[in-house]
Design an enzyme around this catalytic site. Sequence first.
Site, PDB file in Angstrom:
ATOM      1  N   HIS A  97      -5.672   0.615  -5.762  1.00 51.16           N
ATOM      2  CA  HIS A  97      -4.542   1.527  -5.575  1.00 51.16           C
ATOM      3  C   HIS A  97      -3.222   0.773  -5.585  1.00 51.16           C
ATOM      4  O   HIS A  97      -3.171  -0.456  -5.460  1.00 51.16           O
ATOM      5  CB  HIS A  97      -4.676   2.300  -4.253  1.00 51.16           C
ATOM      6  CG  HIS A  97      -4.586   1.427  -3.040  1.00 51.16           C
ATOM      7  ND1 HIS A  97      -5.583   0.555  -2.652  1.00 51.16           N
ATOM      8  CD2 HIS A  97      -3.595   1.268  -2.122  1.00 51.16           C
ATOM      9  CE1 HIS A  97      -5.228  -0.087  -1.559  1.00 51.16           C
ATOM     10  NE2 HIS A  97      -4.008   0.315  -1.210  1.00 51.16           N
ATOM     11  N   ASP A  99       0.294   1.161  -3.360  1.00 49.79           N
ATOM     12  CA  ASP A  99       0.558   1.817  -2.081  1.00 49.79           C
ATOM     13  C   ASP A  99       1.381   3.103  -2.219  1.00 49.79           C
ATOM     14  O   ASP A  99       2.431   3.117  -2.883  1.00 49.79           O
ATOM     15  CB  ASP A  99       1.252   0.846  -1.119  1.00 49.79           C
ATOM     16  CG  ASP A  99       0.239  -0.148  -0.551  1.00 49.79           C
ATOM     17  OD1 ASP A  99      -0.930   0.236  -0.361  1.00 49.79           O
ATOM     18  OD2 ASP A  99       0.620  -1.317  -0.332  1.00 49.79           O
ATOM     19  N   HIS A 255      -3.908  -3.140  -5.886  1.00 50.23           N
ATOM     20  CA  HIS A 255      -4.639  -4.084  -5.038  1.00 50.23           C
ATOM     21  C   HIS A 255      -5.861  -3.419  -4.433  1.00 50.23           C
ATOM     22  O   HIS A 255      -6.019  -2.187  -4.490  1.00 50.23           O
ATOM     23  CB  HIS A 255      -3.726  -4.670  -3.954  1.00 50.23           C
ATOM     24  CG  HIS A 255      -3.139  -3.646  -3.043  1.00 50.23           C
ATOM     25  ND1 HIS A 255      -2.096  -2.823  -3.410  1.00 50.23           N
ATOM     26  CD2 HIS A 255      -3.462  -3.284  -1.776  1.00 50.23           C
ATOM     27  CE1 HIS A 255      -1.796  -2.019  -2.415  1.00 50.23           C
ATOM     28  NE2 HIS A 255      -2.616  -2.263  -1.416  1.00 50.23           N
ATOM     29  N   ARG A 270       1.439  -5.004   8.549  1.00 46.91           N
ATOM     30  CA  ARG A 270       1.895  -4.588   7.222  1.00 46.91           C
ATOM     31  C   ARG A 270       3.211  -3.815   7.298  1.00 46.91           C
ATOM     32  O   ARG A 270       3.392  -2.961   8.162  1.00 46.91           O
ATOM     33  CB  ARG A 270       0.820  -3.705   6.579  1.00 46.91           C
ATOM     34  CG  ARG A 270       1.111  -3.372   5.130  1.00 46.91           C
ATOM     35  CD  ARG A 270       0.024  -2.494   4.543  1.00 46.91           C
ATOM     36  NE  ARG A 270       0.512  -1.132   4.430  1.00 46.91           N
ATOM     37  CZ  ARG A 270       0.102  -0.263   3.515  1.00 46.91           C
ATOM     38  NH1 ARG A 270      -0.807  -0.600   2.623  1.00 46.91           N
ATOM     39  NH2 ARG A 270       0.593   0.945   3.471  1.00 46.91           N
TER      40      ARG A 270
HETATM   41  C1  SIN Z   1      -3.781  -2.431   1.853  1.00 49.24           C
HETATM   42  O1  SIN Z   1      -2.591  -2.554   2.152  1.00 49.24           O
HETATM   43  O2  SIN Z   1      -4.154  -1.635   1.027  1.00 49.24           O
HETATM   44  C2  SIN Z   1      -4.793  -3.318   2.547  1.00 49.24           C
HETATM   45  C3  SIN Z   1      -4.918  -4.638   1.895  1.00 49.24           C
HETATM   46  C4  SIN Z   1      -5.797  -5.559   2.683  1.00 49.24           C
HETATM   47  O3  SIN Z   1      -6.125  -5.260   3.835  1.00 49.24           O
HETATM   48  O4  SIN Z   1      -6.164  -6.595   2.147  1.00 49.24           O
END
Ligand code: SIN
Length: 279
Positions: A97, A99, A255, A270
């Site tokens: 995806h 974000d 990612h 995050r």
């Molecule tokens: C995400 O922000 O999608 C999670 C990425 C991760 O935990 O590595």
Amino acid sequence: MRVTPLTGRFGADVTDIDISRPLSDSELTDLRSAFGEYSVLAIRDQVLTIDTFEAFALQLGSFGDTPYITPVDGHPNVLRLLREADEAGPLFGSGWHSDWSFQAQPPSATLLYGIDIPPAGGDTAFIQQEKAYDALSDGMKQLLANLQGVHSARRSYGPKGTFGQRDDRRSMEIIGDETALETRLHPLVRTHPDTGRKSLFVNEVYTVGIDGLHDAEAKPILDFLFSHCRRIDFTCRVRWQQGTLTMWDNRCVQHYAIDDYFGHRREMMRITLAGDTPK
Ligand code: SIN
């Protein structure tokens, strides 16, 4: 600041910089330029508090909107991504995806800081969507040029989605609702506002159709694009260490959080940075 490429195409490790204090103009210019070139930067060996993490983010942009997930108390723009060692169930971020691509202005970048990292596993994988676009035939590029993807959060946060129901066993408080059923159109091919490069703006978690096409027509096109993007040649992965801050450009990468560390705890912070309307 030292920049060491992770692959022949994109992604880089960054060392010899301390982002816990305000960066000089020339450090910011170097960091921005490395980000433009590599799209994913793993900045190693950082010691950040929640406040210095926020301060670093604000040197790069403004905070984006963060729906469906309860943020850290007193820090509405910071999420704690936590998975306890014995926790089962779907892992947040484990699906290709970009974000919040269902938003009108999806985040330009995401910053993820590693606090507690499993001894092995828990890497994050990335796809460079400009490389994926460049590798398409001229005929396919023409077909996609004027099409708009339909984006929706429903598969993740809708009432029947992966995280649609409250689950008290989950460490993260994720609360989906009916707003996840809304849809938003974005061009299938977008142009990066800073670099002018074109990329495929599709992802299998949030792109649920193509505007103006029946589902039966859109599905084979999207399935082809999803599998084309997953070609190993367009990927890199970041191996986390405690104190790594990885930043990625949601305008041109997808990612995937790899779910392979059962028995170990993983904790990250995050922040997403605001973006613009994809064009
Ligand atoms: C995400 O922000 O999608 C999670 C990425 C991760 O935990 O590595």
